[in-house]
Design an enzyme around this catalytic site. Structure first.
Site, PDB file in Angstrom:
ATOM      1  N   THR A  85     -10.206  20.629 -41.529  1.00  0.00           N
ATOM      2  CA  THR A  85      -9.938  20.758 -40.087  1.00  0.00           C
ATOM      3  C   THR A  85      -9.972  19.512 -39.469  1.00  0.00           C
ATOM      4  O   THR A  85      -9.338  18.850 -39.200  1.00  0.00           O
ATOM      5  CB  THR A  85     -10.285  22.190 -39.798  1.00  0.00           C
ATOM      6  OG1 THR A  85     -11.825  22.145 -39.953  1.00  0.00           O
ATOM      7  CG2 THR A  85      -9.903  23.223 -40.178  1.00  0.00           C
TER       8      THR A  85
ATOM      9  N   THR B 213     -18.956  25.796 -40.275  1.00  0.00           N
ATOM     10  CA  THR B 213     -17.775  26.104 -41.112  1.00  0.00           C
ATOM     11  C   THR B 213     -17.619  25.119 -42.195  1.00  0.00           C
ATOM     12  O   THR B 213     -17.435  23.970 -42.161  1.00  0.00           O
ATOM     13  CB  THR B 213     -16.646  25.795 -40.160  1.00  0.00           C
ATOM     14  OG1 THR B 213     -16.832  26.727 -38.987  1.00  0.00           O
ATOM     15  CG2 THR B 213     -15.383  26.215 -40.777  1.00  0.00           C
TER      16      THR B 213
ATOM     17  N   THR C 242      -7.539  24.036 -26.949  1.00  0.00           N
ATOM     18  CA  THR C 242      -6.971  23.740 -26.205  1.00  0.00           C
ATOM     19  C   THR C 242      -6.027  22.291 -26.218  1.00  0.00           C
ATOM     20  O   THR C 242      -5.251  22.013 -25.566  1.00  0.00           O
ATOM     21  CB  THR C 242      -7.514  23.741 -24.771  1.00  0.00           C
ATOM     22  OG1 THR C 242      -8.528  23.023 -24.965  1.00  0.00           O
ATOM     23  CG2 THR C 242      -7.933  25.080 -24.461  1.00  0.00           C
TER      24      THR C 242
ATOM     25  N   GLU D  31     -19.133  16.217 -36.809  1.00  0.00           N
ATOM     26  CA  GLU D  31     -18.242  15.916 -35.475  1.00  0.00           C
ATOM     27  C   GLU D  31     -18.617  15.045 -34.788  1.00  0.00           C
ATOM     28  O   GLU D  31     -19.897  15.302 -34.061  1.00  0.00           O
ATOM     29  CB  GLU D  31     -17.650  17.328 -34.751  1.00  0.00           C
ATOM     30  CG  GLU D  31     -16.906  18.099 -35.809  1.00  0.00           C
ATOM     31  CD  GLU D  31     -16.390  19.479 -35.077  1.00  0.00           C
ATOM     32  OE1 GLU D  31     -15.469  20.217 -35.433  1.00  0.00           O
ATOM     33  OE2 GLU D  31     -17.248  19.979 -34.287  1.00  0.00           O
TER      34      GLU D  31
END
Length: 422
Positions: free
Chosen positions: A154, A191, A422, A277
């Site tokens: 992802t 995750t 978003t 990240e």
């Protein structure tokens, strides 16, 4: 010196496996989003899953399948929608996806395991999945591991893959793995998804024990942001196609197999932490002198997960006080007077007392490890994890030692997660 060597092939390196990854239209980005791993024969299956009380439909599905039957032939993974907190309809979607795949493969749905990753609260796009499953089956290949690894990611910047080979009973035995994970990563599975294949013959109860122990020393020892996901799944298959004697109890052969399994899991776990990240470097915390390994790992995980430690590393600030504070709140008793802290080769604290050190040189050490990260994050072939920031902590004279892995906390982490849906 290890008893194995690294080879190519990922999850299709072991004998009797194929894999595939395709673009089914599940991700808005149009990137690959549906992966399949297939064993030519029924394989012993084991799994470790999220400890979160809020679980995805695929987690409950796999737990029920593995409780009823300790074997499987296929693992189907969709990326784009987590299918978590989607109620009964999410469960029906999971069951339907397994039934569709079973028809395409001409096997029982009970031989299929499922995994999902993506945005929580979103159901799988079933129209895309219904049309994608026949395509991913048609794409199965003995060299399809890389495609599968690309289809499960992802927010990852790179794919994570490894394969190792050893000799058991005069025959080669292989273990391969792929994984995904970059954010929402914290001990107790988080995750992240990891799929491991093996061609050894091993009993179901022993394979599950091996996998659980390997998880404790790998995926349960990494942290990016302190958040545990709804979808974490570690699934391992062992299909016996190496034609080696069956391993049914602990023995030198079993120990050798478990050591290689742990090495595969640790490589994938460190790759996840390294790809956190917004991260610029991997952090490895080494704790020694604890009462036992459980205590040592708890201290290591607390330090690796400290937002203040992670922020200091990002700022290239050798702030040992934050390391000491994190160790002290880990919930593990130790004598402060015996505490020692090192950053790389720099001794910062000895016998609970600060020592003089070259602060500028220590900061340069942190900058150099961040510079090494350009090799990893620029999508170059070199995905080795050879230069982490090393934080070494000694808490006493006990025999317990343990490690944990994490990454620094950068401005980009907030940006990535502030804009995630978003």
């Amino acid at each position: 010196m290890t008893d194995w060597q690294e080879i190519t092939g990922g999850v299709t390196a072991p004998r009797g496996y194929q894999a595939a990854g395709i673009t089914a239209g599940l991700k808005p980005s149009g990137l690959p989003d549906l992966a399949l791993i297939w064993s030519d024969v029924e394989a012993i299956a084991a799994g470790v899953f999220t400890t979160s009380q809020v679980k995805a439909a695929c987690v409950d599905y796999c737990r029920q399948r593995l409780q009823a039957k300790h074997s499987a032939r296929a693992i189907l993974c969709n990326a784009g929608q987590a299918n978590a907190s989607t109620g009964m309809q999410g469960i029906h979607d999971a069951v339907e996806s397994a039934e569709i795949l079973a028809r395409e493969l001409n096997i029982s749905p009970e031989s299929i395991l499922l995994a999902s990753t993506g945005v929580i609260g979103q159901r799988m796009k079933m129209d895309a999945l219904r049309s994608g499953i026949p395509q991913v089956v048609a794409a199965l290949s003995p060299t399809g591991s890389d495609a599968a690894a690309k289809a499960i990611v992802t927010t990852d910047l790179v794919t994570k893959s490894i394969a190792l080979e050893t000799i058991i009973g005069d025959r080669p035995v292989r273990i391969g793995g792929i994984a995904k994970g970059s954010g929402m990563i914290h001990p107790n599975m988080a995750t992240m998804l990891a799929f491991v294949t093996c061609d050894a013959a091993v009993s179901s109860h022993l394979w599950q024990q091996m996998l659980s122990r390997a998880a404790d020393q790998s995926f349960n020892a990494i942290t990016v942001d302190g958040d545990t996901s709804t979808n974490d799944s570690l699934i391992a298959l062992a299909n016996g196609q190496s034609r080696t004697p069956a391993i049914t109890e602990m023995s030198p052969e079993a120990e050798k197999l478990e050591a290689m399994l742990t090495a595969v899991c640790q490589h994938l776990a460190k790759a996840i932490a390294r790809d956190g990240e917004g991260a610029t470097c991997l952090i490895e915390v080494q704790v020694t002198g604890a009462h036992d390994q459980v205590c040592a790992r708890q201290i290591a995980k607390t330090i690796a997960g400290s937002s203040l430690v992670k922020s200091a590393i990002f700022g290239r600030d050798p702030n040992w006080g934050r390391i000491a504070a994190a160790a002290g709140r880990a919930g593990v008793p130790f004598e402060q007077e015996k505490l020692q802290i090192k950053l790389g080769d720099f001794l910062l604290l000895e016998n609970g007392q600060p020592v003089s050190f070259d602060r500028a040189a220590a900061s340069t050490y942190l900058k150099q490890t961040a510079a090494d990260s350009s090799v990893y994050h620029n999508h170059r072939p070199e995905q080795r994890i050879d230069h982490p920031v090393i934080i070494a902590v000694k808490v006493g004279n006990g025999h317990g030692d343990g490690k944990a892995w994490g990454c620094d906390l950068s401005y980009d982490y907030v940006k990535i997660n502030a804009e995630y849906t978003t």
